[in-house]
Design an enzyme around this catalytic site. Structure first.
Site, PDB file in Angstrom:
ATOM      1  N   TYR A  10       0.790  -1.231   0.000  1.00 41.28           N
ATOM      2  CA  TYR A  10       0.000   0.000   0.000  1.00 41.28           C
ATOM      3  C   TYR A  10       0.824   1.283   0.000  1.00 41.28           C
ATOM      4  O   TYR A  10       0.260   2.369  -0.099  1.00 41.28           O
ATOM      5  CB  TYR A  10      -0.935   0.005   1.216  1.00 41.28           C
ATOM      6  CG  TYR A  10      -1.858  -1.184   1.248  1.00 41.28           C
ATOM      7  CD1 TYR A  10      -2.900  -1.311   0.334  1.00 41.28           C
ATOM      8  CD2 TYR A  10      -1.688  -2.196   2.175  1.00 41.28           C
ATOM      9  CE1 TYR A  10      -3.737  -2.406   0.352  1.00 41.28           C
ATOM     10  CE2 TYR A  10      -2.525  -3.293   2.207  1.00 41.28           C
ATOM     11  CZ  TYR A  10      -3.544  -3.402   1.289  1.00 41.28           C
ATOM     12  OH  TYR A  10      -4.374  -4.486   1.306  1.00 41.28           O
ATOM     13  N   ASN A  61     -13.549   2.395  -1.287  1.00 42.40           N
ATOM     14  CA  ASN A  61     -12.632   1.298  -1.013  1.00 42.40           C
ATOM     15  C   ASN A  61     -13.169   0.666   0.265  1.00 42.40           C
ATOM     16  O   ASN A  61     -12.982   1.200   1.355  1.00 42.40           O
ATOM     17  CB  ASN A  61     -11.203   1.798  -0.817  1.00 42.40           C
ATOM     18  CG  ASN A  61     -10.230   0.663  -0.577  1.00 42.40           C
ATOM     19  OD1 ASN A  61     -10.617  -0.423  -0.163  1.00 42.40           O
ATOM     20  ND2 ASN A  61      -8.959   0.920  -0.827  1.00 42.40           N
ATOM     21  N   HIS A  67     -15.010  -8.242   0.398  1.00 42.71           N
ATOM     22  CA  HIS A  67     -15.009  -9.670   0.129  1.00 42.71           C
ATOM     23  C   HIS A  67     -16.128 -10.439   0.818  1.00 42.71           C
ATOM     24  O   HIS A  67     -16.363 -11.592   0.470  1.00 42.71           O
ATOM     25  CB  HIS A  67     -13.646 -10.261   0.511  1.00 42.71           C
ATOM     26  CG  HIS A  67     -12.512  -9.441  -0.007  1.00 42.71           C
ATOM     27  ND1 HIS A  67     -12.251  -9.288  -1.353  1.00 42.71           N
ATOM     28  CD2 HIS A  67     -11.598  -8.657   0.636  1.00 42.71           C
ATOM     29  CE1 HIS A  67     -11.220  -8.482  -1.514  1.00 42.71           C
ATOM     30  NE2 HIS A  67     -10.802  -8.081  -0.324  1.00 42.71           N
ATOM     31  N   ASP A  74     -25.709  -4.462  -0.112  1.00 40.97           N
ATOM     32  CA  ASP A  74     -27.127  -4.103  -0.157  1.00 40.97           C
ATOM     33  C   ASP A  74     -27.340  -2.607   0.048  1.00 40.97           C
ATOM     34  O   ASP A  74     -28.228  -2.014  -0.563  1.00 40.97           O
ATOM     35  CB  ASP A  74     -27.921  -4.895   0.881  1.00 40.97           C
ATOM     36  CG  ASP A  74     -28.081  -6.371   0.504  1.00 40.97           C
ATOM     37  OD1 ASP A  74     -27.745  -6.739  -0.639  1.00 40.97           O
ATOM     38  OD2 ASP A  74     -28.545  -7.145   1.364  1.00 40.97           O
ATOM     39  N   HIS A  89      -9.424  -0.262  -5.277  1.00 39.31           N
ATOM     40  CA  HIS A  89      -8.466  -0.931  -4.394  1.00 39.31           C
ATOM     41  C   HIS A  89      -7.077  -0.490  -4.815  1.00 39.31           C
ATOM     42  O   HIS A  89      -6.773  -0.451  -6.013  1.00 39.31           O
ATOM     43  CB  HIS A  89      -8.576  -2.451  -4.503  1.00 39.31           C
ATOM     44  CG  HIS A  89      -9.953  -2.950  -4.241  1.00 39.31           C
ATOM     45  ND1 HIS A  89     -10.443  -3.104  -2.963  1.00 39.31           N
ATOM     46  CD2 HIS A  89     -10.958  -3.262  -5.087  1.00 39.31           C
ATOM     47  CE1 HIS A  89     -11.694  -3.519  -3.046  1.00 39.31           C
ATOM     48  NE2 HIS A  89     -12.032  -3.617  -4.318  1.00 39.31           N
ATOM     49  N   SER A  91      -4.236  -2.113  -4.190  1.00 34.39           N
ATOM     50  CA  SER A  91      -3.525  -3.283  -4.693  1.00 34.39           C
ATOM     51  C   SER A  91      -4.393  -3.991  -5.737  1.00 34.39           C
ATOM     52  O   SER A  91      -5.603  -3.755  -5.820  1.00 34.39           O
ATOM     53  CB  SER A  91      -3.200  -4.244  -3.550  1.00 34.39           C
ATOM     54  OG  SER A  91      -4.391  -4.808  -3.017  1.00 34.39           O
ATOM     55  N   ARG A 100      -9.303 -12.705  -1.674  1.00 38.94           N
ATOM     56  CA  ARG A 100      -9.428 -11.317  -2.123  1.00 38.94           C
ATOM     57  C   ARG A 100      -9.912 -11.199  -3.570  1.00 38.94           C
ATOM     58  O   ARG A 100     -10.268 -10.125  -4.015  1.00 38.94           O
ATOM     59  CB  ARG A 100      -8.086 -10.584  -1.984  1.00 38.94           C
ATOM     60  CG  ARG A 100      -7.631 -10.415  -0.557  1.00 38.94           C
ATOM     61  CD  ARG A 100      -6.401  -9.530  -0.485  1.00 38.94           C
ATOM     62  NE  ARG A 100      -5.717  -9.655   0.773  1.00 38.94           N
ATOM     63  CZ  ARG A 100      -6.066  -9.016   1.895  1.00 38.94           C
ATOM     64  NH1 ARG A 100      -7.093  -8.214   1.902  1.00 38.94           N
ATOM     65  NH2 ARG A 100      -5.378  -9.204   3.002  1.00 38.94           N
TER      66      ARG A 100
END
Length: 132
Positions: A10, A61, A67, A74, A89, A91, A100
């Site tokens: 990151y 993000n 995940h 929702d 994201h 990465s 992921r």
């Protein structure tokens, strides 16, 4: 924990540093920028619901919630007719651990952008500029 956690993935810039750069970038495109970070799923759901009346578009993000959080999925689905969401994201989640690779929010977002570091956010802002 951006700038603290997994710097090899990151980077070393803090969230505040990245947000400052993104604020300037968004404003240069004519956007008014707002940022929100929380580690609490319910708080994120509340702001997603409010986005319907408060924001023209959202770059999100969702971190690990990406995940598995059907509640966040929702919440986005409830408002995405009014407010487009771009999933980002830093990465490339498709080149990381198998868990992921799955995003439960992608299908309720306009697009998923991943793997460009902090520029993933800029690409998300650019996409909103195109569609708004």
């Amino acid at each position: 924990m951006t700038g603290v956690r997994k710097k090899d993935v990151y980077g070393a810039e803090t969230l505040e540093d990245i947000n400052s750069e993104l604020k300037a970038y968004g404003e240069s495109l004519g956007f008014e920028m707002d940022f929100y970070q929380s580690n609490h799923e319910g708080d994120l759901i509340d702001i997603i619901h409010r986005s319907r009346n408060e924001y023209d578009g959202v770059v999100i993000n969702a971190g690990a919630y990406t995940h598995y959080s059907y509640a966040i999925r929702d919440a986005i689905e409830c408002v995405n007719e009014f407010t487009p969401f771009v999933e980002v994201h830093m990465s490339d989640i498709h080149k990381r651990e198998p868990f992921r690779h799955i995003s439960v929010i992608t299908e309720v977002c306009v697009k998923q952008i991943s793997g460009f570091g902090k520029d993933s956010y800029k690409k998300g802002i650019d996409l909103l500029k195109e569609i708004l």
